[in-house]
Design a protein around this motif. Structure first.
Motif, PDB file in Angstrom:
ATOM      1  N   GLY A  75     -49.157  10.811  42.065  1.00 56.33           N
ATOM      2  CA  GLY A  75     -50.047   9.747  42.505  1.00 56.33           C
ATOM      3  C   GLY A  75     -51.001  10.132  43.605  1.00 56.33           C
ATOM      4  N   ASP A  76     -50.788  11.291  44.253  1.00 61.45           N
ATOM      5  CA  ASP A  76     -51.704  11.736  45.301  1.00 61.45           C
ATOM      6  C   ASP A  76     -52.958  12.345  44.690  1.00 61.45           C
ATOM      7  N   GLU A  77     -53.993  12.485  45.514  1.00 61.06           N
ATOM      8  CA  GLU A  77     -55.206  13.175  45.096  1.00 61.06           C
ATOM      9  C   GLU A  77     -55.490  14.320  46.064  1.00 61.06           C
ATOM     10  N   VAL A  78     -56.087  15.367  45.519  1.00 60.36           N
ATOM     11  CA  VAL A  78     -56.381  16.571  46.293  1.00 60.36           C
ATOM     12  C   VAL A  78     -57.825  16.967  46.047  1.00 60.36           C
ATOM     13  N   ILE A  86     -59.000  28.478  37.071  1.00 64.09           N
ATOM     14  CA  ILE A  86     -58.238  27.256  36.813  1.00 64.09           C
ATOM     15  C   ILE A  86     -56.839  27.291  37.420  1.00 64.09           C
ATOM     16  N   ALA A  87     -56.310  28.505  37.667  1.00 67.43           N
ATOM     17  CA  ALA A  87     -54.975  28.620  38.275  1.00 67.43           C
ATOM     18  C   ALA A  87     -54.924  28.033  39.671  1.00 67.43           C
ATOM     19  N   ALA A  88     -56.077  27.879  40.322  1.00 65.93           N
ATOM     20  CA  ALA A  88     -56.101  27.255  41.649  1.00 65.93           C
ATOM     21  C   ALA A  88     -55.861  25.760  41.565  1.00 65.93           C
ATOM     22  N   VAL A  89     -56.177  25.173  40.420  1.00 62.38           N
ATOM     23  CA  VAL A  89     -56.147  23.716  40.280  1.00 62.38           C
ATOM     24  C   VAL A  89     -54.941  23.239  39.482  1.00 62.38           C
ATOM     25  N   ASN A  90     -54.504  24.002  38.505  1.00 64.16           N
ATOM     26  CA  ASN A  90     -53.373  23.564  37.683  1.00 64.16           C
ATOM     27  C   ASN A  90     -52.142  23.164  38.497  1.00 64.16           C
ATOM     28  N   PRO A  91     -51.800  23.874  39.606  1.00 65.04           N
ATOM     29  CA  PRO A  91     -50.624  23.458  40.367  1.00 65.04           C
ATOM     30  C   PRO A  91     -50.727  22.038  40.936  1.00 65.04           C
ATOM     31  N   ILE A  92     -51.950  21.559  41.136  1.00 66.73           N
ATOM     32  CA  ILE A  92     -52.101  20.163  41.579  1.00 66.73           C
ATOM     33  C   ILE A  92     -51.498  19.236  40.541  1.00 66.73           C
ATOM     34  N   ARG A  93     -51.748  19.552  39.272  1.00 70.51           N
ATOM     35  CA  ARG A  93     -51.167  18.765  38.187  1.00 70.51           C
ATOM     36  C   ARG A  93     -49.661  19.004  38.062  1.00 70.51           C
ATOM     37  N   TYR A  94     -49.209  20.222  38.384  1.00 69.32           N
ATOM     38  CA  TYR A  94     -47.766  20.493  38.299  1.00 69.32           C
ATOM     39  C   TYR A  94     -46.962  19.501  39.136  1.00 69.32           C
ATOM     40  N   VAL A  95     -47.512  19.117  40.297  1.00 73.33           N
ATOM     41  CA  VAL A  95     -46.761  18.216  41.194  1.00 73.33           C
ATOM     42  C   VAL A  95     -47.078  16.754  40.921  1.00 73.33           C
ATOM     43  N   GLY A  96     -47.870  16.482  39.879  1.00 74.46           N
ATOM     44  CA  GLY A  96     -48.167  15.102  39.503  1.00 74.46           C
ATOM     45  C   GLY A  96     -49.356  14.497  40.206  1.00 74.46           C
ATOM     46  N   ALA A  97     -50.093  15.293  40.964  1.00 79.14           N
ATOM     47  CA  ALA A  97     -51.277  14.801  41.667  1.00 79.14           C
ATOM     48  C   ALA A  97     -52.525  15.008  40.812  1.00 79.14           C
ATOM     49  N   GLN A  98     -53.648  14.491  41.295  1.00 71.71           N
ATOM     50  CA  GLN A  98     -54.912  14.598  40.581  1.00 71.71           C
ATOM     51  C   GLN A  98     -55.958  15.280  41.465  1.00 71.71           C
TER      52      GLN A  98
END
Length: 386
Positions: A75-78, A86-98
């Protein structure tokens, strides 16, 4: 005799790599146990002037650990750059953030002015939290990438994150050794200025362990938590008790052995990068419709990748890449922008015009740490003949 192939960026194993790897093999510690992992962590901590470094199996896993340690979750945003791998951003999705994608400045790194403008127009403080007025989500962090070893505008980003209560995560996967030489952070390295930073030792990076990464943090408890998570969150190793969901993100002893030998040569690698960057710039900048993009003033960059900007409209990016490939010279464009990728098209984005221009007009040139002047001259001659 046909001309040999000139690669874009390959490892340089000219030091103690064979000796240290052989030591690990003789010791029979070749997996995730062994003293060389600890030694490598300690040497990276010493080199970066950080209290602790935590080894992991990739820069991507390091970023995942950084987000978890920072408490970023569902539910968080970054805020994140759109001009990056893209590997810099995919981990944001790994933790459920956007992610919320922010455009870049002339350095190719996330622009603090654009981030400030988006925050001012699209967020408000609710209960002491920076909140997206449209989605209601907590904007919890900003992830900056030091693109191609070019230091982002850290003083402005630190100030901005302080004003809005954002955690500052540094993706320094391309920037090991990049250091401020003046200003408020003089002597500080990329990855050590925000709350938590990550390095990569992928095969094309300035030093490599084949695959691997490292996490450093200005919060001792965050680094300790990252280590705990990376080793399957063992609360009792003998009894195999685990106190939270952990990950098999460990670096092997063989990889660490490579890393120790590579780190011994890092300053020499950076010096060679500077020499060859100057070689290209002297011969190509302002010539034949080309510009060699500069690195930030007041910084000793590691100059990991060199960016040729196609200033003249007669040069088309893919045609230039193809023409050089015909001459056995490997080059590449910058990454496709993340907001244009599958699964990210619906994310908010702001100020991406310059990133789109760089995507269309940048070609990365051969830049290995063992690139010779003879090979670089072949690259120059091929470009000037276009």
């Amino acid at each position: 005799m046909s001309e040999h192939f000139i690669p874009l960026s390959v490892p340089n194993f000219s030091g103690n790599e064979k000796q240290y790897v052989n030591d690990a093999v003789i010791s029979e510690w070749v997996s995730t146990g062994g003293s060389k992992v600890t030694d490598f962590e300690e040497k990276i901590a010493e080199y970066t002037h950080m209290p602790r470094a935590v080894a992991c199996n990739s820069g991507t896993s390091g970023l995942h650990l950084a987000l978890l340690a920072a408490g970023v979750g569902a539910g968080d945003e970054v805020l994140a750059p759109t001009l990056t791998f893209i590997a810099a951003v995919n981990p944001i999705r790994y933790v459920g953030a956007q992610p919320v994608f922010i455009g870049c400045g002339e350095s190719l790194c996330l622009c603090p002015d654009l981030a400030r403008e988006w925050l001012a127009d699209h967020t408000e403080m609710r209960g002491g939290k920076c909140t997206n007025k449209r989605t209601g989500a907590h904007v919890k962090a900003l992830m900056v990438v030091h693109v191609f070893g070019n230091m982002a505008a850290m003083p402005a980003l630190v100030q901005l994150c302080g004003e809005y209560g954002l955690t500052l995560i540094e993706d320094a996967t391309e920037a090991l050794g990049t250091t401020y030489t003046e200003g408020p952070y003089k002597g500080r390295m990329a990855g050590t200025i925000g709350d938590i930073g990550v390095y990569s030792f992928n095969g094309n990076k300035i030093i490599t362990t084949g695959a691997g990464g490292m996490v450093v943090s200005n919060h001792a408890d965050w680094a300790a938590h990252a280590k705990h998570l990376s080793t399957q969150a063992k609360a009792d190793e003998l009894q195999f008790l685990h106190d939270e969901i952990g990950y098999n993100y460990r670096m092997t002893n063989l990889q660490a052995a490579l890393g120790l030998a590579q780190l011994e040569q890092l300053e020499g690698f950076i010096a060679h990068k500077h020499k060859m960057y100057g070689f290209y710039r002297e011969r190509l900048d302002g010539k034949n419709g080309f510009r060699i993009l500069p690195f930030r003033a007041g910084v000793r960059s590691n100059q990991w990748f060199y960016s040729l900007y196609l200033e003249d409209a007669r040069h088309e990016r893919d045609a230039v890449i193809a023409a050089l490939r015909e001459k056995k010279i490997q080059t590449r464009p910058v990454w496709a922008l993340i907001h244009e990728q599958a699964d990210y098209g619906t994310c908010e984005r702001f100020g991406t015009q310059l990133a789109e221009d760089f995507r269309a007009k940048i070609v990365n040139l051969p830049c290995s740490t063992n690139l010779t002047e003879e090979d670089a001259q072949r690259v120059v001659d091929a470009l000037l003949a276009l």
